[in-house]
Design an enzyme around this catalytic site. Structure first.
Site, PDB file in Angstrom:
ATOM      1  N   LYS A  92       0.851  -1.205   0.000  1.00  0.00           N
ATOM      2  CA  LYS A  92       0.000   0.000   0.000  1.00  0.00           C
ATOM      3  C   LYS A  92       0.880   1.245   0.000  1.00  0.00           C
ATOM      4  O   LYS A  92       2.054   1.197   0.402  1.00  0.00           O
ATOM      5  CB  LYS A  92      -0.919   0.045   1.227  1.00  0.00           C
ATOM      6  CG  LYS A  92      -0.237  -0.002   2.616  1.00  0.00           C
ATOM      7  CD  LYS A  92       0.168   1.326   3.207  1.00  0.00           C
ATOM      8  CE  LYS A  92       0.885   1.192   4.546  1.00  0.00           C
ATOM      9  NZ  LYS A  92       1.617   2.371   4.972  1.00  0.00           N
TER      10      LYS A  92
ATOM     11  N   ASP B 226      -2.349  -1.688  10.237  1.00  0.00           N
ATOM     12  CA  ASP B 226      -2.586  -1.651   8.794  1.00  0.00           C
ATOM     13  C   ASP B 226      -3.207  -2.936   8.247  1.00  0.00           C
ATOM     14  O   ASP B 226      -3.573  -2.995   7.065  1.00  0.00           O
ATOM     15  CB  ASP B 226      -1.253  -1.451   8.043  1.00  0.00           C
ATOM     16  CG  ASP B 226      -0.787  -0.006   8.069  1.00  0.00           C
ATOM     17  OD1 ASP B 226      -1.590   0.866   8.440  1.00  0.00           O
ATOM     18  OD2 ASP B 226       0.374   0.233   7.716  1.00  0.00           O
TER      19      ASP B 226
END
Ligand SMILES: C[C@@](CO)(OP(=O)(O)O)[C@H](O)COP(=O)(O)OP(=O)(O)OC[C@H]1O[C@@H](n2ccc(N)nc2=O)[C@H](O)[C@@H]1O
Ligand SMILES: Nc1ncnc2c1ncn2[C@@H]1O[C@H](COP(=O)(O)OP(=O)(O)O)[C@@H](O)[C@H]1O
Length: 283
Positions: free
Chosen positions: A11, A135
């Protein structure tokens, strides 16, 4: 299904606003996270015991790998007295602010649930993900999302597929915990541009996206880490939008097209042979 191979996507943080420290020691954030094509490859198979092989690249072996914890917690939550055999091909640089370990852990949860015929619901997987790291819920949900709380409160945002990216990681590592502590010590706070970034993504407006890029960690880390400031300077000369991702030390630059991205990556890697460079796209 006894075996499955999945991609664990990295990401980038298009915005990363860090709020105040909470009583549990974590910080509330406001961040647009976007998955990118760059990924690790993970094969998960049903087995009698738990095994992990790192078949390519470098990552912790055995219990120190977040994949191991993810597999253990999955088996316990699903009340399975079986194991899992996992093979990791590590391609995402680490640590880098690209969520590589989190992506691998999320991929293990999803793949293990497939291999054992869906004993857990998506909500149960998300709750396991939240216990593995801030995350991991985003990596499990995927796509593009506005992440709040410590990252677990997610609102889906229209993804912008195929934005050409150059990833550059100088040869230094930043500790995530230390980066958050550094923010507490600094008094400057950039305004939160996350709402504006949502609009930029919805409208596919590159000028607004460029103007909305923001990462709070840059302010505190650049004066401390010469190599980060040097990377920022090296990227600035291409005249394209760029930013550090997460707590670093990787940066992403948004090129006009893949041809330009390859040219920029080649130029950087010629001049800074110790830095990791790659060309990829938003997913
Ligand atoms: C900074 C971010 C932005 O996306 O990404 P990375 O740079 O790691 O990719 C994340 O907030 C990182 O999330 P993650 O890497 O999962 O963090 P964890 O392992 O859960 O936490 C590592 C340490 O960072 C601090 N931490 C983490 C998240 C948060 N919202 N506030 C914090 O203060 C805590 O000190 C914690 O002990
Ligand atoms: N599967 C994994 N891949 C990478 N690092 C891992 C993994 N499991 C545990 N780690 C540990 O997590 C630390 C942070 O790695 P990573 O998740 O790649 O960082 P970041 O989120 O900053 O990109 C590493 O230094 C390593 O010790």
């Amino acid at each position: 299904m006894s075996s499955i191979t999945v991609a664990a996507h990295a990401k980038i943080n298009l915005t990363l606003y860090v709020g105040n420290k909470r009583s549990d020691g974590y910080h509330d954030i406001d961040s647009i996270m976007h998955q990118i094509v760059l990924s690790d490859e993970i094969t998960v198979s049903a087995d009698d015991s738990l095994r992990l092989t790192v078949a390519e690249g470098t990552a912790p072996a055995g219990e120190d790998n977040l994949m191991w914890t993810a597999a253990r917690r999955f088996l316990d939550a699903a009340s399975l007295t079986k194991g899992l055999s996992m093979i990791l091909k590590k391609r995402i640089p680490s640590p880098a602010g690209m969520g590589g370990g989190s992506a691998d852990a999320a991929a293990v949860l999803l793949a293990a649930n497939e291999v054992y015929d869906h004993p857990l619901s998506q909500d149960e997987l998300l709750s396991l993900a939240a216990g593995l790291g801030a995350d991991v819920p985003f990596c499990l949900a995927g796509g593009c999302a506005r992440c709040q709380g410590i990252g677990e409160k997610m609102t889906p945002v229209t993804p912008w597929h195929g934005l050409p990216l150059v990833i550059v990681r100088p040869d230094i590592s930043v500790s995530t915990g230390a980066a958050y502590a550094q923010i507490d010590a600094s008094s400057h706070k950039r305004p939160d541009t996350t709402e504006q970034m949502v609009q930029a993504l919805e409208e596919k407006n590159i000028s607004l996206l460029s103007a909305s890029l923001m990462n709070h960690f840059e302010e505190g880390l650049f004066p401390q880490e010469d190599e980060l400031a040097r990377t920022s300077e090296a990227l600035s000369r291409f005249g394209r939008p760029f930013q550090m991702t997460g707590s670093g030390s990787a940066f992403f630059l948004i090129a006009d097209d893949l041809k330009e991205a390859r040219h920029i990556a080649e130029t950087i890697s010629r001049e800074h042979s110790a830095w990791y460079t790659a060309v990829t796209e938003t997913l």
